[in-house]
Design a protein around this motif. Structure first.
Motif, PDB file in Angstrom:
ATOM      1  N   HIS A   1       0.861  -1.177   0.000  1.00 23.65           N
ATOM      2  CA  HIS A   1       0.000   0.000   0.000  1.00 23.65           C
ATOM      3  C   HIS A   1       0.902   1.234   0.000  1.00 23.65           C
ATOM      4  O   HIS A   1       1.734   1.402   0.900  1.00 23.65           O
ATOM      5  CB  HIS A   1      -0.885   0.016   1.245  1.00 23.65           C
ATOM      6  CG  HIS A   1      -1.404  -1.346   1.627  1.00 23.65           C
ATOM      7  ND1 HIS A   1      -2.586  -1.850   1.164  1.00 23.65           N
ATOM      8  CD2 HIS A   1      -0.861  -2.315   2.420  1.00 23.65           C
ATOM      9  CE1 HIS A   1      -2.778  -3.060   1.654  1.00 23.65           C
ATOM     10  NE2 HIS A   1      -1.737  -3.374   2.411  1.00 23.65           N
ATOM     11  N   PHE A   2       0.736   2.113  -0.968  1.00 24.86           N
ATOM     12  CA  PHE A   2       1.610   3.285  -1.068  1.00 24.86           C
ATOM     13  C   PHE A   2       0.862   4.403  -1.775  1.00 24.86           C
ATOM     14  O   PHE A   2       0.403   4.241  -2.914  1.00 24.86           O
ATOM     15  CB  PHE A   2       2.893   2.943  -1.841  1.00 24.86           C
ATOM     16  CG  PHE A   2       3.859   4.083  -1.939  1.00 24.86           C
ATOM     17  CD1 PHE A   2       4.587   4.471  -0.830  1.00 24.86           C
ATOM     18  CD2 PHE A   2       4.021   4.768  -3.131  1.00 24.86           C
ATOM     19  CE1 PHE A   2       5.481   5.532  -0.906  1.00 24.86           C
ATOM     20  CE2 PHE A   2       4.913   5.813  -3.226  1.00 24.86           C
ATOM     21  CZ  PHE A   2       5.653   6.210  -2.105  1.00 24.86           C
ATOM     22  N   CYS A   3       0.733   5.545  -1.072  1.00 26.66           N
ATOM     23  CA  CYS A   3       0.089   6.733  -1.653  1.00 26.66           C
ATOM     24  C   CYS A   3      -1.277   6.415  -2.259  1.00 26.66           C
ATOM     25  O   CYS A   3      -1.581   6.811  -3.390  1.00 26.66           O
ATOM     26  CB  CYS A   3       0.997   7.365  -2.703  1.00 26.66           C
ATOM     27  SG  CYS A   3       2.526   8.051  -2.031  1.00 26.66           S
TER      28      CYS A   3
ATOM     29  N   THR B   1      -2.744   0.360  -4.240  1.00 31.16           N
ATOM     30  CA  THR B   1      -2.646  -0.956  -3.615  1.00 31.16           C
ATOM     31  C   THR B   1      -2.285  -2.003  -4.666  1.00 31.16           C
ATOM     32  O   THR B   1      -2.699  -1.911  -5.825  1.00 31.16           O
ATOM     33  CB  THR B   1      -3.972  -1.365  -2.952  1.00 31.16           C
ATOM     34  OG1 THR B   1      -5.000  -1.442  -3.945  1.00 31.16           O
ATOM     35  CG2 THR B   1      -4.376  -0.363  -1.883  1.00 31.16           C
ATOM     36  N   GLY B   2      -1.519  -2.979  -4.248  1.00 31.86           N
ATOM     37  CA  GLY B   2      -1.185  -4.112  -5.100  1.00 31.86           C
ATOM     38  C   GLY B   2      -1.225  -5.387  -4.279  1.00 31.86           C
ATOM     39  O   GLY B   2      -0.685  -5.425  -3.163  1.00 31.86           O
ATOM     40  N   ASP B   3      -1.897  -6.420  -4.776  1.00 33.59           N
ATOM     41  CA  ASP B   3      -2.062  -7.656  -4.018  1.00 33.59           C
ATOM     42  C   ASP B   3      -1.796  -8.874  -4.903  1.00 33.59           C
ATOM     43  O   ASP B   3      -2.064  -8.847  -6.109  1.00 33.59           O
ATOM     44  CB  ASP B   3      -3.476  -7.752  -3.445  1.00 33.59           C
ATOM     45  CG  ASP B   3      -3.785  -6.647  -2.464  1.00 33.59           C
ATOM     46  OD1 ASP B   3      -3.239  -6.685  -1.349  1.00 33.59           O
ATOM     47  OD2 ASP B   3      -4.559  -5.732  -2.817  1.00 33.59           O
TER      48      ASP B   3
ATOM     49  N   ARG C   1      -3.618 -14.959  -8.337  1.00 30.41           N
ATOM     50  CA  ARG C   1      -4.385 -13.762  -8.640  1.00 30.41           C
ATOM     51  C   ARG C   1      -3.506 -12.539  -8.450  1.00 30.41           C
ATOM     52  O   ARG C   1      -2.710 -12.481  -7.512  1.00 30.41           O
ATOM     53  CB  ARG C   1      -5.608 -13.644  -7.730  1.00 30.41           C
ATOM     54  CG  ARG C   1      -6.687 -14.709  -7.958  1.00 30.41           C
ATOM     55  CD  ARG C   1      -7.647 -14.736  -6.776  1.00 30.41           C
ATOM     56  NE  ARG C   1      -8.808 -15.581  -6.994  1.00 30.41           N
ATOM     57  CZ  ARG C   1      -8.842 -16.878  -6.808  1.00 30.41           C
ATOM     58  NH1 ARG C   1      -7.731 -17.525  -6.426  1.00 30.41           N
ATOM     59  NH2 ARG C   1      -9.941 -17.572  -7.021  1.00 30.41           N
ATOM     60  N   VAL C   2      -3.685 -11.545  -9.301  1.00 28.56           N
ATOM     61  CA  VAL C   2      -2.989 -10.270  -9.198  1.00 28.56           C
ATOM     62  C   VAL C   2      -4.040  -9.166  -9.221  1.00 28.56           C
ATOM     63  O   VAL C   2      -4.883  -9.125 -10.119  1.00 28.56           O
ATOM     64  CB  VAL C   2      -1.986 -10.063 -10.343  1.00 28.56           C
ATOM     65  CG1 VAL C   2      -1.322  -8.700 -10.225  1.00 28.56           C
ATOM     66  CG2 VAL C   2      -0.937 -11.164 -10.343  1.00 28.56           C
ATOM     67  N   THR C   3      -3.981  -8.276  -8.238  1.00 25.63           N
ATOM     68  CA  THR C   3      -4.952  -7.191  -8.132  1.00 25.63           C
ATOM     69  C   THR C   3      -4.237  -5.874  -7.912  1.00 25.63           C
ATOM     70  O   THR C   3      -3.304  -5.793  -7.105  1.00 25.63           O
ATOM     71  CB  THR C   3      -5.917  -7.436  -6.958  1.00 25.63           C
ATOM     72  OG1 THR C   3      -6.566  -8.694  -7.127  1.00 25.63           O
ATOM     73  CG2 THR C   3      -6.965  -6.344  -6.878  1.00 25.63           C
ATOM     74  N   VAL C   4      -4.662  -4.844  -8.615  1.00 24.70           N
ATOM     75  CA  VAL C   4      -4.150  -3.489  -8.415  1.00 24.70           C
ATOM     76  C   VAL C   4      -5.339  -2.557  -8.200  1.00 24.70           C
ATOM     77  O   VAL C   4      -6.421  -2.768  -8.774  1.00 24.70           O
ATOM     78  CB  VAL C   4      -3.300  -3.007  -9.608  1.00 24.70           C
ATOM     79  CG1 VAL C   4      -2.021  -3.817  -9.714  1.00 24.70           C
ATOM     80  CG2 VAL C   4      -4.088  -3.085 -10.910  1.00 24.70           C
ATOM     81  N   GLY C   5      -5.156  -1.524  -7.372  1.00 26.91           N
ATOM     82  CA  GLY C   5      -6.276  -0.641  -7.091  1.00 26.91           C
ATOM     83  C   GLY C   5      -5.839   0.726  -6.606  1.00 26.91           C
ATOM     84  O   GLY C   5      -4.641   0.991  -6.397  1.00 26.91           O
TER      85      GLY C   5
END
Length: 328
Positions: free
Chosen positions: A292-294, A297-299, A316-320
């Protein structure tokens, strides 16, 4: 004609999840609706109905969004489904929420599931065409606080299924979500939650002359958030799931998971999912991580199943991105 019917049956009734029971495979369609889309929940044993709100609330429980610390969030997730068994099954999901004041909000999502291309043959075995099956769903929901710490939500789904052989089919379904959020005296800032969701209740999908049920689900879960300090936070949760539609394919499953977050920057996750394998369920462990940065989010999550499981090594790859409020 019988060849076409066979191909349709294979795709809508079994291929999205290879390990299904005979009862399930005779009456269920749009199995992609059961796939956990995001890496965070997947890394915690596929739980989510009572977890703190995230961009994929349209899938897990839209009622949670009124308690979100952020004004809005969006995310995208990618899954190469069953990649150890066969290529061509890809699952793309986008989702988000937007709070309207302090008591209401909306959620939205889009799911797109592709199948491998399949050659169509005639009665003599000659290739006559090629099918490129695909399915997708559009999701839209509304959540409202109806009492202190208690919210409800209704989410609608439009499901479209095109096997590339016969006419495309569609269906409409609804979810009802309930979410209770309360502070506890265990630690300063500690919160426990309870969530309930009844999902995928709607019309049937019709292929050729046969109608098939959507996978109706009921999910009950709880979570406990423990901020030991500003630098160390622990989140634990559990899900109890029951598939009650189609009739005759009832399946109980459960998941348990935990997430440790350091300085609101890095998260480590683990969990376990259990179900009755004789009825088409899967047992597997999951691990995951997040950054989590600024407000970005990346998971990532990874699934460890038996060597003969179609889900082995699924990731699974998630960005938000989150808008406004405090990071969480």
């Amino acid at each position: 004609m019988w060849c076409k019917f066979l191909y349709i049956s294979l795709f809508i009734l079994g291929l999205p999840i290879l390990k299904v029971s005979a009862q399930q495979s005779n009456s269920e369609a749009a199995a992609f609706l059961k796939i956990t889309p995001d890496a965070r929940s997947a890394g915690m044993g596929d739980i989510g109905v009572a977890l703190p709100v995230q961009a994929f609330a349209f899938y897990h429980n839209a009622a949670a969004i009124v308690f979100a610390p952020e004004k809005a969030a969006v995310a995208y997730s990618y899954i190469p489904w069953m990649r150890d068994k066969v290529s061509g099954y890809d699952f793309h999901t986008g989702g988000g929420y937007f709070k309207i004041g302090e008591k209401q909000g909306i959620v939205a999502g889009f799911r797109y599931f592709t199948n491998p291309a399949v050659e169509i043959t005639d009665g003599d075995g000659n290739v006559t065409d090629k099918a490129e099956p695909k399915e997708w769903a559009i999701d839209l929901g509304y959540s409202r606080l109806i009492a202190k710490n208690f919210a409800v939500a209704l989410t609608a789904h439009y499901i479209y299924s095109d096997m590339g052989i016969a006419d495309a089919a569609s269906a409409v379904a609804f979810d009802l979500g309930l979410y209770y959020h309360h502070k506890t005296q265990l630690l300063e800032g500690a919160v426990w939650t309870v969530g309930l969701q009844v999902a995928n209740i709607g019309t049937k999908i019709k292929y050729a002359d046969t109608k098939y049920d959507l996978p109706g689900m009921a999910k009950l879960g709880g979570s406990l958030s423990l901020p030991f300090s500003k630098n160390h936070q622990l989140l634990c949760g559990v899900n109890l799931d029951y598939q009650f539609i189609p009739s005759g394919s009832e399946l109980f499953s459960a998941g348990i998971g935990a997430e440790y977050t350091f300085r609101q920057l890095v998260s480590l996750r683990g969990g376990y999912h259990i179900a009755d394998e004789d009825k088409g369920g899967e047992n597997y462990a999951t691990v995951g991580c997040g950054v989590h940065f600024c407000n970005f989010t990346g998971d990532f999550s990874w699934l460890a199943a038996d060597s003969d499981s179609a889900l082995k090594n699924t990731y699974r790859v998630t960005v938000g991105y989150k808008f406004g409020g405090n990071r969480k």
